[in-house]
Design a protein around this motif. Structure first.
Motif, PDB file in Angstrom:
ATOM      1  N   PRO A 194       0.785  -1.349   0.092  1.00 39.84           N
ATOM      2  CA  PRO A 194       0.012   0.176   0.100  1.00 39.84           C
ATOM      3  C   PRO A 194       0.766   1.273   0.012  1.00 39.84           C
ATOM      4  O   PRO A 194       1.824   1.398   0.797  1.00 39.84           O
ATOM      5  CB  PRO A 194      -0.808  -0.300   1.372  1.00 39.84           C
ATOM      6  CG  PRO A 194      -0.840  -1.531   1.591  1.00 39.84           C
ATOM      7  CD  PRO A 194       0.533  -2.031   1.055  1.00 39.84           C
ATOM      8  N   GLY A 195       0.683   2.174  -0.714  1.00 36.56           N
ATOM      9  CA  GLY A 195       1.513   3.536  -0.883  1.00 36.56           C
ATOM     10  C   GLY A 195       2.386   3.495  -2.067  1.00 36.56           C
ATOM     11  O   GLY A 195       3.020   4.707  -2.332  1.00 36.56           O
ATOM     12  N   ILE A 196       2.894   2.332  -2.337  1.00 38.62           N
ATOM     13  CA  ILE A 196       3.843   2.169  -3.251  1.00 38.62           C
ATOM     14  C   ILE A 196       3.292   2.100  -4.672  1.00 38.62           C
ATOM     15  O   ILE A 196       2.481   1.167  -5.029  1.00 38.62           O
ATOM     16  CB  ILE A 196       4.757   0.857  -3.231  1.00 38.62           C
ATOM     17  CG1 ILE A 196       5.288   0.918  -1.620  1.00 38.62           C
ATOM     18  CG2 ILE A 196       5.657   0.570  -4.054  1.00 38.62           C
ATOM     19  CD1 ILE A 196       6.165   1.988  -1.366  1.00 38.62           C
ATOM     20  N   VAL A 197       3.732   3.192  -5.522  1.00 43.02           N
ATOM     21  CA  VAL A 197       3.182   3.013  -7.023  1.00 43.02           C
ATOM     22  C   VAL A 197       4.516   3.117  -7.697  1.00 43.02           C
ATOM     23  O   VAL A 197       5.532   3.393  -7.416  1.00 43.02           O
ATOM     24  CB  VAL A 197       2.481   4.352  -7.102  1.00 43.02           C
ATOM     25  CG1 VAL A 197       1.049   4.404  -6.289  1.00 43.02           C
ATOM     26  CG2 VAL A 197       3.222   5.848  -7.026  1.00 43.02           C
ATOM     27  N   GLU A 198       4.279   3.105  -9.299  1.00 40.97           N
ATOM     28  CA  GLU A 198       5.232   3.065 -10.160  1.00 40.97           C
ATOM     29  C   GLU A 198       5.276   4.178 -11.132  1.00 40.97           C
ATOM     30  O   GLU A 198       4.245   4.598 -11.496  1.00 40.97           O
ATOM     31  CB  GLU A 198       5.257   1.721 -11.033  1.00 40.97           C
ATOM     32  CG  GLU A 198       5.716   0.726 -10.363  1.00 40.97           C
ATOM     33  CD  GLU A 198       5.883  -0.699 -11.131  1.00 40.97           C
ATOM     34  OE1 GLU A 198       7.070  -1.419 -10.867  1.00 40.97           O
ATOM     35  OE2 GLU A 198       5.086  -0.958 -11.817  1.00 40.97           O
ATOM     36  N   ILE A 199       6.357   5.143 -11.363  1.00 38.01           N
ATOM     37  CA  ILE A 199       6.364   6.275 -11.872  1.00 38.01           C
ATOM     38  C   ILE A 199       7.453   6.316 -13.250  1.00 38.01           C
ATOM     39  O   ILE A 199       8.332   5.560 -12.974  1.00 38.01           O
ATOM     40  CB  ILE A 199       6.482   7.340 -10.809  1.00 38.01           C
ATOM     41  CG1 ILE A 199       5.722   7.653  -9.883  1.00 38.01           C
ATOM     42  CG2 ILE A 199       6.997   8.746 -11.631  1.00 38.01           C
ATOM     43  CD1 ILE A 199       4.142   7.923 -10.411  1.00 38.01           C
ATOM     44  N   GLY A 200       7.045   6.991 -14.158  1.00 46.36           N
ATOM     45  CA  GLY A 200       7.943   6.874 -15.208  1.00 46.36           C
ATOM     46  C   GLY A 200       7.750   5.930 -16.256  1.00 46.36           C
ATOM     47  O   GLY A 200       6.905   5.175 -16.265  1.00 46.36           O
ATOM     48  N   VAL A 201       9.030   5.649 -17.211  1.00 47.07           N
ATOM     49  CA  VAL A 201       8.960   4.884 -18.313  1.00 47.07           C
ATOM     50  C   VAL A 201      10.050   3.857 -18.246  1.00 47.07           C
ATOM     51  O   VAL A 201      11.231   4.316 -17.953  1.00 47.07           O
ATOM     52  CB  VAL A 201       8.908   5.533 -19.588  1.00 47.07           C
ATOM     53  CG1 VAL A 201       8.619   4.716 -20.893  1.00 47.07           C
ATOM     54  CG2 VAL A 201       7.671   6.416 -19.672  1.00 47.07           C
ATOM     55  N   THR A 202       9.964   2.681 -18.631  1.00 48.97           N
ATOM     56  CA  THR A 202      10.907   1.884 -19.083  1.00 48.97           C
ATOM     57  C   THR A 202      10.783   1.568 -20.628  1.00 48.97           C
ATOM     58  O   THR A 202      10.107   0.735 -20.980  1.00 48.97           O
ATOM     59  CB  THR A 202      11.142   0.445 -18.235  1.00 48.97           C
ATOM     60  OG1 THR A 202      11.425   0.816 -16.878  1.00 48.97           O
ATOM     61  CG2 THR A 202      12.429  -0.348 -18.743  1.00 48.97           C
ATOM     62  N   PRO A 203      11.717   2.253 -21.535  1.00 50.73           N
ATOM     63  CA  PRO A 203      11.612   2.111 -22.901  1.00 50.73           C
ATOM     64  C   PRO A 203      11.676   0.643 -23.284  1.00 50.73           C
ATOM     65  O   PRO A 203      12.397  -0.045 -22.961  1.00 50.73           O
ATOM     66  CB  PRO A 203      12.526   3.063 -23.502  1.00 50.73           C
ATOM     67  CG  PRO A 203      12.898   4.010 -22.299  1.00 50.73           C
ATOM     68  CD  PRO A 203      12.845   3.389 -21.295  1.00 50.73           C
TER      69      PRO A 203
END
Length: 439
Positions: A194-203
């Motif tokens: 809970p509270g952990i999210v993923e941000i950004g991109v791995t091309p």
């Protein structure tokens, strides 16, 4: 490894479309208009036309076309912007002095480069050449947006205050802005704590025509406490209330640097607002269609604010600016559509009354966030001179999200990170409020 011809053909079609979009915007301008550089942040439109061509010539044609003959060898340094690995370049403040080469020669340069890229794509180039062309198109879209904002500033500083166009679409202004709602978010992602999210991109290196800038990478985990986000952007009427409550005269609302900057620059209102005794509201606002009475635009999002002004308004309202990670967490669940360049409005528009859903996340105005511009954990710039594109600016800048009414539709996405110094106001920049805690 060679790419497949259908991919190259599709990219050529897109290349022509993007290059034509730049020329379509410039078609309303005179050669004299294209020479103006009205503030330190801006560049002449003629320079934008040349520099975007320089990018394709320098990073694609010169590297991937055997025995390529440059249009003019002097253009390699003359239209370099800031790539120090490629050698010296004229100071930015001198760009308005480039009466030569003339516009006709710049247009011929564009045609020369366009023909070279078309020939390369027709021959099914190497994968890396394809990636560079995609980067060049995103770069051109950035400069098209800059050209819109630069022309607005140029016409504002002209004593005649000319309009880029006389017609002004008004259908958005007939709406009343819906009441501001607070939308609650308790971040959770399947498979993560809970509270952990993923941000950004791995091309995906195999996806040649998909795109993200290096500063959007790599995808990584961040922790978010529960938060609430305003359902829409702050309006001109709401910002006027801040001004009328002595918002520019209360140091307790301002960051120290913001207070000093505001006092030094003499700010008393957003950029392009001026007092007008003949206006119903007492204020006029300069737009790309000329001056408008603030009363006609009061329900539209306030724009052309610095980070310092956005932060001061948030403090005055008893709230705060969202972090870029809070913003992305919400925006990643929404379709990237809105009042963008293709709408033709060229000004922020009133929010719709779609209650319970976030409005205006994409388009209208770039939204200042509370996040400084730094690299993500594990960030690596591109190799060579292209590594100067983003990474070297990760100092003394703040992040903006979401795009504006001058941003092309296919250029924006939830992970896109724009950045400017906190005192910058010439962009279509505004704000959305946030607050801590669950609903």
């Amino acid at each position: 490894m060679l790419t497949q011809q259908p991919v190259a053909a599709s990219l050529l079609e897109r290349f022509r479309s993007v290059r034509q979009a730049t020329m379509d915007f410039a078609s309303r301008l005179t050669p004299e208009d294209m020479m103006v550089q009205s503030c330190a942040e801006a560049s002449p439109v003629k320079w934008h036309l040349a520099h975007t061509s320089w990018f394709f010539e320098t990073f694609v044609l010169s590297d991937f076309v055997a025995q390529y003959k440059p249009f003019n060898p002097d253009f390699r340094w003359l239209f370099n912007s800031y790539y120090k690995a490629l050698g010296e370049m004229p100071a930015k403040k001198l760009r308005a002095s480039f009466s030569r080469p003339p516009l006709d020669e710049i247009l011929a340069y564009r045609q020369h480069v366009d023909a070279g890229i078309a020939q390369l794509l027709e021959q099914t180039p190497e994968d890396e050449a394809m990636r560079r062309i995609v980067l060049g198109l995103e770069h051109e879209y950035q400069h098209l947006e800059l050209a819109v904002t630069d022309v607005k500033n140029a016409f504002f500083t002209n004593p005649l205050h000319p309009a880029y166009r006389l017609e002004s679409p008004t259908e958005h202004e007939e709406r009343i802005s819906p009441p501001l709602e607070w939308l609650s978010y308790t971040p959770e992602v399947a498979g993560l704590a809970p509270g952990i999210v993923e941000i950004g991109v791995t091309p995906d290196p195999a996806a040649l025509t998909s795109f993200a800038f290096d500063n959007e990478t790599p995808r990584h985990k961040v922790y978010l406490e529960p938060f609430r986000l305003a359902s829409r952007l702050v309006t001109c009427a709401e910002y006027l209330a801040f001004m009328e409550d002595s918002g520019y005269e209360r140091p307790e609302l301002w960051l120290s640097e913001g207070w000093d900057t505001m006092r030094d620059q003499g700010w008393t209102a957003p950029m392009y607002w001026r007092r007008d005794a003949e206006a119903k509201s007492g204020w006029s606002v300069f737009t790309l269609s000329g001056f408008r009475d603030l009363a006609e635009l009061s329900e539209t999002p306030v724009c052309h604010l610095s980070y310092f002004e956005a932060d001061a308004f948030a403090r005055w309202s008893g709230h705060r600016l969202p972090t870029e990670f809070e913003w992305e967490y919400v925006a990643a669940r929404c379709h990237p559509a809105g009042n963008l360049l293709e709408s033709g409005y060229l000004h922020p528009a009133t929010a719709s009354a779609d209650l319970g859903q976030p409005q205006q996340l994409f388009g209208d105005v770039w939204e200042w966030t509370a996040s400084p511009y730094t690299g993500y954990p594990g960030y690596k710039p591109l190799p060579g001179a292209l590594g100067e594109y983003n990474g070297k600016f990760m100092s003394s800048q703040m992040i903006l999200r979401g795009g504006s009414c001058a941003t092309p539709q296919t250029h924006i996405r939830a992970t896109y990170r724009n950045f400017f110094q906190p005192s910058i106001r010439w962009q279509f920049s505004g704000l959305r409020l946030a607050q801590d805690g669950p609903g």
